[in-house]
Write a protein that holds these residues in place. Structure first.
Motif, PDB file in Angstrom:
ATOM      1  N   THR A 247       5.347  -6.560   8.898  1.00  0.00           N
ATOM      2  CA  THR A 247       4.926  -5.172   8.611  1.00  0.00           C
ATOM      3  C   THR A 247       6.211  -4.493   8.026  1.00  0.00           C
TER       4      THR A 247
ATOM      5  N   GLN B 222       0.871  -1.285   0.024  1.00  0.00           N
ATOM      6  CA  GLN B 222       0.052  -0.148  -0.192  1.00  0.00           C
ATOM      7  C   GLN B 222       0.940   1.177  -0.038  1.00  0.00           C
ATOM      8  N   LEU B 223       0.409   2.322  -1.030  1.00  0.00           N
ATOM      9  CA  LEU B 223       1.080   3.336  -0.736  1.00  0.00           C
ATOM     10  C   LEU B 223       0.528   4.275   0.341  1.00  0.00           C
ATOM     11  N   GLN B 224       1.224   4.868   1.471  1.00  0.00           N
ATOM     12  CA  GLN B 224       0.720   5.487   2.487  1.00  0.00           C
ATOM     13  C   GLN B 224       0.547   6.916   1.965  1.00  0.00           C
ATOM     14  N   PRO B 225      -0.639   7.523   2.386  1.00  0.00           N
ATOM     15  CA  PRO B 225      -0.992   8.779   2.005  1.00  0.00           C
ATOM     16  C   PRO B 225      -0.058   9.896   2.988  1.00  0.00           C
ATOM     17  N   SER B 226       0.407  10.909   2.331  1.00  0.00           N
ATOM     18  CA  SER B 226       1.270  11.858   3.234  1.00  0.00           C
ATOM     19  C   SER B 226       0.496  12.724   3.867  1.00  0.00           C
TER      20      SER B 226
ATOM     21  N   GLU C  52       2.812  -5.615   3.479  1.00  0.00           N
ATOM     22  CA  GLU C  52       2.322  -6.388   4.955  1.00  0.00           C
ATOM     23  C   GLU C  52       2.456  -7.903   4.350  1.00  0.00           C
TER      24      GLU C  52
ATOM     25  N   PHE D 249       7.887  -0.663   6.300  1.00  0.00           N
ATOM     26  CA  PHE D 249       7.741   0.475   5.737  1.00  0.00           C
ATOM     27  C   PHE D 249       9.027   0.941   4.763  1.00  0.00           C
TER      28      PHE D 249
ATOM     29  N   ARG E  64       7.517  10.013  -0.197  1.00  0.00           N
ATOM     30  CA  ARG E  64       6.484   8.686  -0.464  1.00  0.00           C
ATOM     31  C   ARG E  64       6.911   7.429   0.703  1.00  0.00           C
ATOM     32  N   CYS E  65       5.985   6.831   1.183  1.00  0.00           N
ATOM     33  CA  CYS E  65       6.125   5.752   1.960  1.00  0.00           C
ATOM     34  C   CYS E  65       5.194   4.830   1.713  1.00  0.00           C
ATOM     35  N   VAL E  66       5.766   3.673   1.493  1.00  0.00           N
ATOM     36  CA  VAL E  66       5.058   2.284   1.116  1.00  0.00           C
ATOM     37  C   VAL E  66       5.082   1.412   2.380  1.00  0.00           C
ATOM     38  N   CYS E  67       3.904   0.651   2.455  1.00  0.00           N
ATOM     39  CA  CYS E  67       3.838  -0.295   3.607  1.00  0.00           C
ATOM     40  C   CYS E  67       3.638  -1.582   3.063  1.00  0.00           C
TER      41      CYS E  67
END
Length: 81
Positions: A52, A27-31, A43, A54, A38-41
């Motif tokens: 999990t 999942q692309l994490q909303p900023s 799992e 990041f 950008r941050c991608v999670c």
């Protein structure tokens, strides 16, 4: 190959290779603010539970598992006398 020379996909495969993951969800994490990196999670479902991770995109464009360093910035403003 250095970690900074790998794509996000290669980093995910590297980190999850030893974990024995049965399935993976990305999942692309909303900023929280505009213009933030950008941050991608990721799992991964394993027999022992969910793992999990990041991944953070740094200023140089490469992905890492540690967040970029936020350096304090000074700002000069003119004040009315």
């Amino acid at each position: 190959m250095a970690a900074s020379e790998r794509s996000l996909r290669e980093l995910i495969e590297k980190w999850l290779d030893a974990s024995g993951a049965a399935s993976v969800r990305i999942q692309l994490q909303p900023s929280p603010r505009r213009g933030i990196r950008r941050c991608v999670c990721v799992e991964a479902q394993r027999e022992t539970g969910v793992l999990t991770l990041f991944f953070f995109r740094h200023d140089d464009g490469f992905w890492h598992v540690f967040p970029p360093v936020e350096r304090p910035a000074m700002k000069v403003t003119m004040m009315a006398a």
